[in-house]
Design an enzyme around this catalytic site. Structure first.
Site, PDB file in Angstrom:
ATOM      1  CE  LYS A  96       4.648  -0.126   2.577  1.00  0.00           C
ATOM      2  NZ  LYS A  96       5.176   1.210   2.324  1.00  0.00           N
ATOM      3  CE  LYS A 105      13.491  -0.476   3.172  1.00  0.00           C
ATOM      4  NZ  LYS A 105      12.715   0.666   2.795  1.00  0.00           N
ATOM      5  CE  LYS A 110      10.641   3.550  10.382  1.00  0.00           C
ATOM      6  NZ  LYS A 110      10.122   4.889  10.206  1.00  0.00           N
TER       7      LYS A 110
HETATM    8  P1  TYM Z   1      10.474   6.443   5.114  1.00  0.00           P
HETATM    9  O1  TYM Z   1       9.783   7.012   6.278  1.00  0.00           O
HETATM   10  O2  TYM Z   1      10.206   5.038   4.736  1.00  0.00           O
HETATM   11  O3  TYM Z   1      12.044   6.558   5.286  1.00  0.00           O
HETATM   12  C1  TYM Z   1      12.635   7.794   5.574  1.00  0.00           C
HETATM   13  C2  TYM Z   1      13.958   7.954   4.866  1.00  0.00           C
HETATM   14  O4  TYM Z   1      14.877   6.947   5.261  1.00  0.00           O
HETATM   15  C3  TYM Z   1      15.389   6.309   4.110  1.00  0.00           C
HETATM   16  N1  TYM Z   1      15.613   4.886   4.410  1.00  0.00           N
HETATM   17  C4  TYM Z   1      16.718   4.227   4.049  1.00  0.00           C
HETATM   18  N2  TYM Z   1      17.812   4.621   3.379  1.00  0.00           N
HETATM   19  C5  TYM Z   1      18.778   3.706   3.181  1.00  0.00           C
HETATM   20  N3  TYM Z   1      18.713   2.424   3.620  1.00  0.00           N
HETATM   21  C6  TYM Z   1      17.625   1.977   4.300  1.00  0.00           C
HETATM   22  N4  TYM Z   1      17.569   0.741   4.731  1.00  0.00           N
HETATM   23  C7  TYM Z   1      16.554   2.902   4.533  1.00  0.00           C
HETATM   24  N5  TYM Z   1      15.356   2.819   5.164  1.00  0.00           N
HETATM   25  C8  TYM Z   1      14.789   4.050   5.066  1.00  0.00           C
HETATM   26  C9  TYM Z   1      14.338   6.475   3.042  1.00  0.00           C
HETATM   27  O5  TYM Z   1      14.899   6.361   1.756  1.00  0.00           O
HETATM   28  C10 TYM Z   1      13.843   7.862   3.335  1.00  0.00           C
HETATM   29  O6  TYM Z   1      14.670   8.828   2.733  1.00  0.00           O
HETATM   30  N6  TYM Z   1       8.067   8.294   1.196  1.00  0.00           N
HETATM   31  C11 TYM Z   1       9.000   8.641   2.243  1.00  0.00           C
HETATM   32  C12 TYM Z   1       8.553   9.807   3.106  1.00  0.00           C
HETATM   33  C13 TYM Z   1       8.199  11.025   2.346  1.00  0.00           C
HETATM   34  C14 TYM Z   1       9.103  11.886   1.646  1.00  0.00           C
HETATM   35  C15 TYM Z   1       8.297  12.912   1.088  1.00  0.00           C
HETATM   36  C16 TYM Z   1      10.467  11.873   1.436  1.00  0.00           C
HETATM   37  C17 TYM Z   1       6.957  11.539   2.217  1.00  0.00           C
HETATM   38  N7  TYM Z   1       7.003  12.678   1.439  1.00  0.00           N
HETATM   39  C18 TYM Z   1       8.864  13.931   0.338  1.00  0.00           C
HETATM   40  C19 TYM Z   1      11.017  12.897   0.677  1.00  0.00           C
HETATM   41  C20 TYM Z   1      10.227  13.922   0.142  1.00  0.00           C
HETATM   42  C21 TYM Z   1       9.154   7.429   3.132  1.00  0.00           C
HETATM   43  O7  TYM Z   1       8.295   6.598   3.232  1.00  0.00           O
HETATM   44  O8  TYM Z   1      10.277   7.394   3.848  1.00  0.00           O
END
Ligand code: TYM
Length: 328
Positions: A112, A195, A198
């Protein structure tokens, strides 16, 4: 007692297939057997978009999509992160025992920081402590997430362990990543970039209809085709098969796999079938997204009730944490 589960998604756009197969699909299953807290990580989204256009509406969008996927407010607690201020207090406490070096070494931070060199803010650096606070505030033991969250999960365990050691308690469990399948899930993009994400700009969203899905799938990167029978698939082709595996029938998968193996595969046919299967997968979810999105009153009520339940659990934890640290 049921095991406690926590997970969240940032409201930086709509839910895509990566979110669904990496996380949301597990949410839907786990709500049947676990004590679940599923939230919308609106604070976390500020680390990359500090001036959101309409953060309330973005959170509502994810809420509608959660519901459309089958997360049930009668079974799981669904809430918006910023409605539970107790998380901030735990975030502060955890930050006191989180070190610059280890935070700087996180690959997501480094990535990032590279992507937004003009905004390497402290929130970005302490992203893993806020995520740990989200999880530990309910003393969760399982966290359904995709593969990309593995390092954040390692950090969450580290912070839980460190808190326990520092204050000589066995208070926080060490939360484990959870996946339905053997391996952590990583849904690829169809542009050959690895991957689906977004920020990669290569998503297929759950709200999309057949025409727009078809456009994207037909553009998927391929190669000139196999020339040796039964050869290993290069990554871009494997990616297409990964999608067939998740949205198509076994017969469809086997059909194209055989065609690959005897070198008679036509990628155009595969893509057409894949687009149709993704569209069919999306169709019922898409319909429900439209229904829930139109009912903002219902969304607000669900968010309020969820926040109330989440705060109750959070309050119990934070009161004990204060005691442990010495705020009596
Ligand atoms: P975020 O918003 O980027 O993504 C949400 C969830 O989707 C999963 N994901 C994927 N899994 C497999 N293949 C992909 N291409 C893919 N793209 C997204 C992510 O692994 C995630 O599970 N940091 C987290 C949000 C968060 C969180 C937490 C999660 C904040 N606090 C506490 C669990 C517990 C995030 O940015 O996810």
């Amino acid at each position: 007692m049921r095991e406690i589960v926590v997970s969240g998604i940032r409201p930086t756009g709509n839910l895509h297939l990566g979110n669904y197969f990496g996380a949301v699909r597990s949410f839907v299953q786990m709500q049947e057997t676990h004590d679940c807290y599923f939230f919308i990580a609106d604070w976390h989204s500020l680390t990359t978009s500090p001036k959101p256009e309409n953060i309330v509406r973005s959170a509502e969008t994810i809420l509608a999509e959660y519901l459309a996927c089958g997360i049930d407010p009668e079974k799981a607690t669904i809430y918006v992160q910023s409605d539970v201020k107790e998380v901030l207090e735990l975030y502060l406490f955890l930050n006191m025992n989180a070190y610059l070096g280890e935070l700087e070494r996180c690959t997501t931070f480094k990535e990032k920081a590279r992507k937004q060199p003009d905004n390497v803010n402290a929130g970005l650096l302490t992203y893993p402590t806020l995520m740990a606070a989200d999880i530990l505030i309910h003393k969760a033991v399982k966290v359904p997430v995709g593969k990309d969250q593995e390092q954040n999960m390692e950090m969450a365990r580290k912070f839980a362990r460190r808190f326990n050691t520092m204050y000589g308690v066995e208070f926080f469990p060490e939360p484990q990543n959870y996946t339905l399948s053997e391996r952590a899930v990583k849904i690829p993009g169809l542009d050959g970039s690895g991957k689906m994400g977004k920020s990669e700009g290569n998503c297929i969203y759950l709200y999309e209809d057949e025409a727009s899905i078809k456009k994207k799938v037909m553009k998927a990167v391929t190669d000139s085709g196999p020339t040796v029978p039964n050869s290993e698939k290069p990554e871009v082709i494997q990616n297409l098969f990964t999608f067939l595996e998740i949205v198509s029938t076994k017969e469809t998968y086997d059909y194209f796999n055989e065609k690959w193996n005897d070198c008679s595969i036509r990628y155009g046919d595969l893509k057409k079938q894949l687009a149709a299967d993704i569209a069919a997968f999306n169709a019922p979810i898409r319909e429900r997204i439209a229904e829930y999105s139109a009912n903002r009153q219902l969304l607000r009520r669900i968010a309020e009730e969820g926040a109330e339940k989440a705060r109750e659990s959070a309050r119990r934890t934070i009161e004990e944490v204060r005691q442990i640290i010495g705020f009596r």
